[in-house]
Write a protein that holds these residues in place. Sequence first.
Motif, PDB file in Angstrom:
ATOM      1  N   TYR A  64       0.879  -1.052  -0.087  1.00 41.14           N
ATOM      2  CA  TYR A  64      -0.051   0.091   0.012  1.00 41.14           C
ATOM      3  C   TYR A  64       0.888   1.196   0.032  1.00 41.14           C
ATOM      4  O   TYR A  64       0.506   2.284  -0.598  1.00 41.14           O
ATOM      5  N   GLN A  65       1.981   1.100   0.606  1.00 39.13           N
ATOM      6  CA  GLN A  65       2.841   2.229   0.828  1.00 39.13           C
ATOM      7  C   GLN A  65       3.393   2.707  -0.626  1.00 39.13           C
ATOM      8  O   GLN A  65       3.180   3.815  -1.298  1.00 39.13           O
ATOM      9  N   GLY A  66       3.659   1.618  -1.354  1.00 38.91           N
ATOM     10  CA  GLY A  66       4.364   1.752  -2.601  1.00 38.91           C
ATOM     11  C   GLY A  66       3.299   2.561  -3.929  1.00 38.91           C
ATOM     12  O   GLY A  66       3.572   3.405  -4.574  1.00 38.91           O
ATOM     13  N   MET A  67       1.994   1.829  -3.521  1.00 39.96           N
ATOM     14  CA  MET A  67       1.046   2.496  -4.765  1.00 39.96           C
ATOM     15  C   MET A  67       0.579   3.942  -4.269  1.00 39.96           C
ATOM     16  O   MET A  67      -0.074   4.471  -5.107  1.00 39.96           O
ATOM     17  N   ASN A  68       0.966   4.369  -3.072  1.00 43.77           N
ATOM     18  CA  ASN A  68       0.765   5.817  -2.911  1.00 43.77           C
ATOM     19  C   ASN A  68       1.413   6.707  -3.881  1.00 43.77           C
ATOM     20  O   ASN A  68       0.831   7.932  -4.017  1.00 43.77           O
ATOM     21  N   VAL A  69       2.207   6.600  -4.622  1.00 40.95           N
ATOM     22  CA  VAL A  69       2.997   7.193  -5.587  1.00 40.95           C
ATOM     23  C   VAL A  69       2.064   7.279  -6.751  1.00 40.95           C
ATOM     24  O   VAL A  69       2.444   8.305  -7.701  1.00 40.95           O
ATOM     25  N   LEU A  70       1.209   6.514  -7.266  1.00 40.14           N
ATOM     26  CA  LEU A  70       0.444   6.561  -8.177  1.00 40.14           C
ATOM     27  C   LEU A  70      -0.649   7.474  -8.036  1.00 40.14           C
ATOM     28  O   LEU A  70      -1.530   7.466  -7.422  1.00 40.14           O
ATOM     29  N   VAL A  71      -0.452   8.617  -9.068  1.00 44.01           N
ATOM     30  CA  VAL A  71      -1.698   9.653  -9.129  1.00 44.01           C
ATOM     31  C   VAL A  71      -2.267  10.026 -10.411  1.00 44.01           C
ATOM     32  O   VAL A  71      -3.450  10.223 -10.181  1.00 44.01           O
ATOM     33  N   THR A  72      -1.640   9.978 -11.242  1.00 38.67           N
ATOM     34  CA  THR A  72      -2.343  10.500 -12.837  1.00 38.67           C
ATOM     35  C   THR A  72      -2.539   9.184 -13.537  1.00 38.67           C
ATOM     36  O   THR A  72      -2.032   8.136 -13.392  1.00 38.67           O
ATOM     37  N   ARG A  73      -3.441   9.281 -14.534  1.00 35.79           N
ATOM     38  CA  ARG A  73      -3.668   8.442 -15.728  1.00 35.79           C
ATOM     39  C   ARG A  73      -2.423   7.857 -16.273  1.00 35.79           C
ATOM     40  O   ARG A  73      -2.294   6.540 -16.297  1.00 35.79           O
ATOM     41  N   ASP A  78       1.544   3.636 -17.368  1.00 30.50           N
ATOM     42  CA  ASP A  78       2.767   3.460 -17.456  1.00 30.50           C
ATOM     43  C   ASP A  78       3.144   1.990 -16.629  1.00 30.50           C
ATOM     44  O   ASP A  78       3.868   0.863 -17.114  1.00 30.50           O
ATOM     45  N   LEU A  79       2.413   1.973 -15.391  1.00 22.91           N
ATOM     46  CA  LEU A  79       2.320   0.650 -14.382  1.00 22.91           C
ATOM     47  C   LEU A  79       2.028  -0.799 -15.403  1.00 22.91           C
ATOM     48  O   LEU A  79       2.616  -1.515 -15.506  1.00 22.91           O
ATOM     49  N   THR A  80       0.765  -0.332 -16.154  1.00 24.63           N
ATOM     50  CA  THR A  80       0.194  -1.656 -16.625  1.00 24.63           C
ATOM     51  C   THR A  80       0.833  -1.880 -17.924  1.00 24.63           C
ATOM     52  O   THR A  80       1.115  -3.116 -18.194  1.00 24.63           O
ATOM     53  N   TRP A  81       1.571  -0.935 -18.603  1.00 24.68           N
ATOM     54  CA  TRP A  81       2.089  -1.301 -19.921  1.00 24.68           C
ATOM     55  C   TRP A  81       3.269  -2.004 -19.518  1.00 24.68           C
ATOM     56  O   TRP A  81       3.767  -2.867 -20.268  1.00 24.68           O
ATOM     57  N   ALA A  82       4.375  -1.768 -18.641  1.00 25.85           N
ATOM     58  CA  ALA A  82       5.287  -2.122 -18.184  1.00 25.85           C
ATOM     59  C   ALA A  82       5.250  -3.443 -17.917  1.00 25.85           C
ATOM     60  O   ALA A  82       5.829  -4.431 -18.347  1.00 25.85           O
ATOM     61  N   TYR A  83       4.079  -3.900 -17.162  1.00 26.40           N
ATOM     62  CA  TYR A  83       3.810  -5.308 -16.894  1.00 26.40           C
ATOM     63  C   TYR A  83       3.470  -6.153 -18.242  1.00 26.40           C
ATOM     64  O   TYR A  83       4.095  -7.260 -18.421  1.00 26.40           O
ATOM     65  N   THR A 113      -9.755   8.061 -13.199  1.00 27.24           N
ATOM     66  CA  THR A 113      -8.274   8.172 -13.644  1.00 27.24           C
ATOM     67  C   THR A 113      -7.475   6.719 -13.498  1.00 27.24           C
ATOM     68  O   THR A 113      -6.664   6.527 -14.147  1.00 27.24           O
ATOM     69  N   VAL A 114      -7.907   5.970 -12.497  1.00 26.90           N
ATOM     70  CA  VAL A 114      -7.203   4.749 -12.300  1.00 26.90           C
ATOM     71  C   VAL A 114      -7.700   3.897 -13.632  1.00 26.90           C
ATOM     72  O   VAL A 114      -6.969   3.203 -14.205  1.00 26.90           O
ATOM     73  N   ILE A 115      -8.920   3.481 -13.475  1.00 23.24           N
ATOM     74  CA  ILE A 115      -9.395   2.607 -14.569  1.00 23.24           C
ATOM     75  C   ILE A 115      -8.937   3.150 -16.079  1.00 23.24           C
ATOM     76  O   ILE A 115      -8.601   2.110 -16.933  1.00 23.24           O
ATOM     77  N   ASP A 116      -9.038   4.450 -16.050  1.00 24.37           N
ATOM     78  CA  ASP A 116      -8.898   5.018 -17.405  1.00 24.37           C
ATOM     79  C   ASP A 116      -7.241   4.746 -18.000  1.00 24.37           C
ATOM     80  O   ASP A 116      -7.087   4.187 -19.238  1.00 24.37           O
ATOM     81  N   GLY A 117      -6.524   4.655 -17.038  1.00 23.27           N
ATOM     82  CA  GLY A 117      -4.932   4.515 -17.361  1.00 23.27           C
ATOM     83  C   GLY A 117      -4.655   3.032 -17.619  1.00 23.27           C
ATOM     84  O   GLY A 117      -4.164   2.828 -18.450  1.00 23.27           O
ATOM     85  N   ILE A 118      -5.167   2.104 -16.560  1.00 24.25           N
ATOM     86  CA  ILE A 118      -5.324   0.944 -16.872  1.00 24.25           C
ATOM     87  C   ILE A 118      -5.898   0.210 -18.208  1.00 24.25           C
ATOM     88  O   ILE A 118      -4.967  -0.437 -18.859  1.00 24.25           O
ATOM     89  N   TRP A 119      -7.022   0.691 -18.236  1.00 27.76           N
ATOM     90  CA  TRP A 119      -7.617   0.336 -19.841  1.00 27.76           C
ATOM     91  C   TRP A 119      -6.859   0.409 -20.854  1.00 27.76           C
ATOM     92  O   TRP A 119      -6.875  -0.183 -21.923  1.00 27.76           O
ATOM     93  N   ALA A 120      -6.340   1.769 -21.029  1.00 32.65           N
ATOM     94  CA  ALA A 120      -5.744   2.389 -22.324  1.00 32.65           C
ATOM     95  C   ALA A 120      -4.406   1.199 -22.342  1.00 32.65           C
ATOM     96  O   ALA A 120      -4.261   0.919 -23.621  1.00 32.65           O
ATOM     97  N   ALA A 121      -3.876   0.867 -21.481  1.00 33.37           N
ATOM     98  CA  ALA A 121      -2.730   0.096 -21.548  1.00 33.37           C
ATOM     99  C   ALA A 121      -2.991  -1.226 -21.839  1.00 33.37           C
ATOM    100  O   ALA A 121      -2.447  -1.868 -22.818  1.00 33.37           O
TER     101      ALA A 121
END
Length: 339
Positions: A64-73, A78-83, A113-121
């Motif tokens: 949970y601490q790590g995911m705190n840095v995720l803010v923008t779409r 980037d997170l999803t595309w890297a995977y 913001t969350v779902i749009d970023g993940i979905w686009a990747a």
Amino acid sequence: MNISPFIQGLPKAELHLHIEGTFEPELMFAIAARNHVELPYASVDELRAAYEFSNLQDFLDIYYQGMNVLVTREDFFDLTWAYLERVGGQGVRHVEIFFDPQGHTSRGVAFGTVIDGIWAALEKGASELDISFRLIMCFLRHLDEDDAFATLEAALPYRDRIAAVGLDSSEKGHPPSKFTRVFAKARELGIPAVAHAGEEGPPEYVAEALDLLKVKRIDHGNRALEDTDLTVRLAKTGMPLTVCPLSNLRLCVVEDLDRHPLPAMLEAGLMVTLNSDDPAFFGGYVNENYQAMKDHAGLSDAQLVEIAGNSFQAAFLDEARRKTLLDELAAYAAKSGVR
Ligand code: ADE
Ligand code: ZN
């Protein structure tokens, strides 16, 4: 870990993967820097050195601490595309990705913001890498029912993107029964369910996930083996289990990989799949999990093919794509001389 060429090319689906659990330290630092967010570690090495867990909660605190840095779409993209870029070269042909919206909305990040970023990747992965996908929205079980209901409400404008709902986070003390009504509401909306159960929690939680949440798959399910009647029930109904050996090792669910319950699960006739859970934290992606079970549980290539087949059978796939992927797997097995 050396991955055999056979496993490297084996067509497979990953059905138990938390997208926030793919957050590699290098990317975490890069995104933290561009968002001007401080991480409580001086370097990537220092962060990695903190990945010593005695149980699920130890891990969740850092997750949970790590995911705190995720803010923008863009961050979620980037997170999803890297995977996807990484597993595209690992024979992964279909992914069903968990995300934890409450880990973000609780910090003021909009659901969209969350779902749009993940979905686009995910869409880019489908078109450029031919990896089909589904998205599974998990409720955090350490939070209350009202919070889960609010999350389901926030998801309604994106209903067509949610293939299933799931249940994750701290298991002990948070039984599936706590969320019976939320899952009933999701069912009313036509959304199927999966749930983490029997990872640290007792076999009763697995039974509750079946009876109260009406799940289509059990995530982990290891402790179901402690109850013979339940094990027989899981086998008879062909209930898929999404098993994650390296996660089990790193969270001390098993003492060592030589004692992983996978052989007992196969012996009992359970429908198992192999997955990575939170690969950036647990030392391996899906292929490392296949290889670990080949090396430590003595699985044959034929058994690995069966498990890969299970991953397509247990997926929320449309039937045309399922057939394409099963045919691809059969052709690969035949070409490799595996029967
Ligand atoms: N969230 C991310 N990984 C998890 C796991 N292995 N169990 C429960 N919740 C999780
Ligand atoms: Zn998980």
